[in-house]
Design a protein around this motif. Structure first.
Motif, PDB file in Angstrom:
ATOM      1  N   GLN A  28      44.702  68.472  39.513  1.00 44.12           N
ATOM      2  CA  GLN A  28      45.216  69.886  39.186  1.00 44.12           C
ATOM      3  C   GLN A  28      44.053  70.705  38.479  1.00 44.12           C
ATOM      4  OE1 GLN A  28      48.504  70.392  40.090  1.00 44.12           O
ATOM      5  NE2 GLN A  28      48.130  67.956  40.771  1.00 44.12           N
ATOM      6  N   ILE A  29      44.056  71.677  39.021  1.00 43.16           N
ATOM      7  CA  ILE A  29      42.830  72.552  38.226  1.00 43.16           C
ATOM      8  C   ILE A  29      43.098  72.971  36.896  1.00 43.16           C
ATOM      9  CG2 ILE A  29      41.449  74.752  38.662  1.00 43.16           C
ATOM     10  CD1 ILE A  29      41.937  74.628  41.792  1.00 43.16           C
ATOM     11  N   ASN A  30      44.330  73.368  36.737  1.00 44.30           N
ATOM     12  CA  ASN A  30      44.775  73.889  35.087  1.00 44.30           C
ATOM     13  C   ASN A  30      45.120  72.498  34.870  1.00 44.30           C
ATOM     14  OD1 ASN A  30      46.647  74.646  33.139  1.00 44.30           O
ATOM     15  ND2 ASN A  30      46.918  76.374  34.328  1.00 44.30           N
ATOM     16  N   PRO A  31      44.597  72.335  33.476  1.00 43.54           N
ATOM     17  CA  PRO A  31      44.848  71.444  32.580  1.00 43.54           C
ATOM     18  C   PRO A  31      46.066  71.076  31.891  1.00 43.54           C
ATOM     19  CG  PRO A  31      42.717  72.479  31.796  1.00 43.54           C
ATOM     20  CD  PRO A  31      43.437  73.363  32.666  1.00 43.54           C
ATOM     21  N   HIS A  32      47.060  72.188  31.985  1.00 44.40           N
ATOM     22  CA  HIS A  32      48.139  72.267  31.391  1.00 44.40           C
ATOM     23  C   HIS A  32      48.884  71.570  32.637  1.00 44.40           C
ATOM     24  CE1 HIS A  32      52.062  73.528  29.434  1.00 44.40           C
ATOM     25  NE2 HIS A  32      52.609  73.963  30.879  1.00 44.40           N
ATOM     26  N   HIS A  33      48.863  71.950  33.828  1.00 42.64           N
ATOM     27  CA  HIS A  33      49.496  71.383  34.879  1.00 42.64           C
ATOM     28  C   HIS A  33      49.272  70.040  34.985  1.00 42.64           C
ATOM     29  CE1 HIS A  33      49.829  75.537  37.208  1.00 42.64           C
ATOM     30  NE2 HIS A  33      50.674  75.578  36.176  1.00 42.64           N
ATOM     31  N   ARG A  36      51.332  67.932  32.602  1.00 45.48           N
ATOM     32  CA  ARG A  36      52.552  68.083  33.066  1.00 45.48           C
ATOM     33  C   ARG A  36      52.908  67.158  34.228  1.00 45.48           C
ATOM     34  NH1 ARG A  36      54.365  73.462  35.835  1.00 45.48           N
ATOM     35  NH2 ARG A  36      53.490  72.249  37.805  1.00 45.48           N
ATOM     36  N   ALA A  72      51.531  71.430  41.659  1.00 46.99           N
ATOM     37  CA  ALA A  72      51.146  72.394  40.726  1.00 46.99           C
ATOM     38  C   ALA A  72      52.207  73.541  40.657  1.00 46.99           C
ATOM     39  CB  ALA A  72      49.739  72.854  41.506  1.00 46.99           C
TER      40      ALA A  72
END
Length: 347
Positions: A28-33, A36, A72
Motif C-alpha cells: 500500500q502506498i498510503n500508510p493509512h491504507h 487498515r 487499497a
C-alpha cells in the motif's frame, strides 16, 4: 470438562497471520491504507483459524480482502466459506464500543464476526456473530458490541445454510461415524484396535527422552518433569499419520487416564501427549494438539484461551492435561499444515 468457559474466545495470532499482513500492507502506498489492510488481514486470519479448529473449511485466497488490486480501494475483511458465502470479519480496536460497517461490507455477506484487538497484536478476541443484515433505504453503518450473538450461533448458522443448499441440490453421501474410544473400559483391559502399550510403541533404544523445549508459559501445558514419573493410570498410544508422501509425518498420540479421588467432582484425569516415532527425533514444527468438546467447539482454559499447544522446532513431545466426569465426550485433533486428524473419546 472443568475448563472455565468465558463469553469471549481468544485466538492467538500466528507468525503466518502477521506474515500475510506485512506482505499486504507493504503493497500500500498510503500508510493509512497499510494499517487498515494489516488489521483486516489479521482479523480474517483469526476467524479462518477458529473455523479450522471446528473443522469448517475456508478459502482465504478467494476473498476480496486477499486481492492486492482491491485492498487499497475496498475496506473489506471477507472470508469465503466454500459453497456457502462470504463472512465479514470486522476488526474492532481496543476500547471501541462499536463495530463500523463500510458500505462495501453490506453486500453479499452471510454475516459478521466481531474481532476485538488488544494493545499487543499477539491475540484477538472473537466477540460473536451477527447474521446478514437485510437491505434498507437507510443502510446500517455500525453495530453495537452488544448486537453480537454468542459465537456458537455462527456454526449453527453455517449448518443451516449448508442444509438449505443441500435440499436445493441433493447429493448422495453416506457417512459412517466412528465410535469414540471408551477410556473407562481401559480399566477392564478392553482396548480399541490400534491402541498399543508404551513398550510396543517405543522400543528401548527409541524410547523418548522427554526433552520438552516448547512454551512452558501456557497454562494448559504440564511441565515436562511430570512425564518422568511412572504412570499411575492406564496408558496407551496410537500411531497417527499426518499427510501423505513425500511429506508424511507419523506421530504417536499417547493417552493416560487416571482415576481421581472419590471426593473430587471430576472423576478422571486425562493426560494427552504427542511424540515423534521411529526415525524422527523431533516433532515437526507447528504441529498443533487441540482439545474440543463433543460439539467440536474448542474447550477453553480459565483465561478463555483454547486448550491447545503447538510444537516448536526442537520439541520431542507436547502435552495437555484435562479432567472430566464419567460419560463426558471430547475430541483430540492433530493439525499439521492442511492435514487434520481427529480422535474421539468418552470418559
Amino acid at each position: 470438562m472443568n475448563s472455565t468457559h468465558t463469553p469471549l474466545l481468544t485466538v492467538p495470532l500466528s507468525r503466518d497471520a502477521h506474515a500475510w499482513a506485512r506482505k499486504f500492507a507493504a503493497e500500500q502506498i498510503n500508510p493509512h491504507h497499510g494499517k487498515r489492510v494489516y488489521l483486516n488481514t489479521l482479523a480474517v486470519y483469526a476467524v479462518h483459524t477458529y473455523l479450522r479448529w471446528i473443522r469448517i473449511a475456508t478459502d482465504l485466497s478467494q476473498g476480496d480482502s486477499w486481492q492486492l488490486h482491491l485492498q487499497a480501494v475496498l475496506d473489506v475483511a471477507d472470508l469465503v466459506i466454500p459453497n456457502v458465502g462470504k463472512l465479514e470479519c470486522r476488526p474492532i480496536l481496543p476500547e471501541t464500543s462499536v463495530c463500523h460497517l463500510p458500505p462495501e461490507t453490506l453486500d453479499q455477506r452471510i454475516g459478521y464476526v466481531g474481532v476485538q484487538f488488544q494493545t499487543q497484536l499477539d491475540a484477538v478476541q472473537l466477540l460473536g456473530f451477527v447474521p446478514a443484515i437485510a437491505p434498507s433505504p437507510s443502510p446500517l453503518t455500525q453495530l453495537s458490541l452488544t448486537d453480537f450473538q454468542p459465537l456458537a450461533t455462527l456454526s449453527a448458522h453455517l449448518h443451516q445454510l449448508r442444509s438449505a443448499q443441500a435440499i436445493a441440490t441433493p447429493e448422495t453421501r453416506i457417512t459412517v461415524p466412528s465410535a469414540p474410544v471408551n477410556l473407562g473400559q481401559w480399566f477392564q483391559n478392553q482396548f480399541e484396535v490400534g491402541w498399543q502399550t508404551w513398550e510396543d510403541l517405543f522400543s528401548d533404544d527409541l524410547r523418548p527422552a522427554f526433552n520438552f523445549r516448547g512454551d512452558r508459559s501456557a497454562p494448559a501445558i504440564i511441565a515436562s518433569e511430570a512425564s518422568l514419573e511412572p504412570p499411575t493410570g492406564i496408558r496407551r498410544g496410537k500411531l497417527i499419520e499426518l499427510g501423505g508422501q513425500p511429506t508424511a509425518h507419523v506421530a504417536a498420540l499417547v493417552v493416560e487416564v487416571t482415576p481421581l479421588p472419590e471426593t473430587s467432582e471430576m472423576k478422571h484425569e486425562v493426560l494427552l501427549q504427542v511424540h515423534p516415532t521411529r526415525e524422527q527425533r523431533f516433532l515437526p514444527a507447528n504441529l498443533q494438539l487441540i482439545v474440543l468438546d463433543a460439539t467440536n467447539q474448542p474447550i477453553l482454559d480459565a483465561s478463555g484461551t483454547p486448550l491447545a499447544v503447538r510444537s516448536h522446532q526442537t520439541d520431542n513431545f507436547i502435552q495437555l492435561l484435562l479432567r472430566g466426569k464419567t460419560g463426558e465426550q471430547f475430541h483430540v485433533r492433530l493439525v499439521l499444515g492442511d492435514v487434520s486428524v481427529t480422535e474421539q473419546f468418552v470418559i
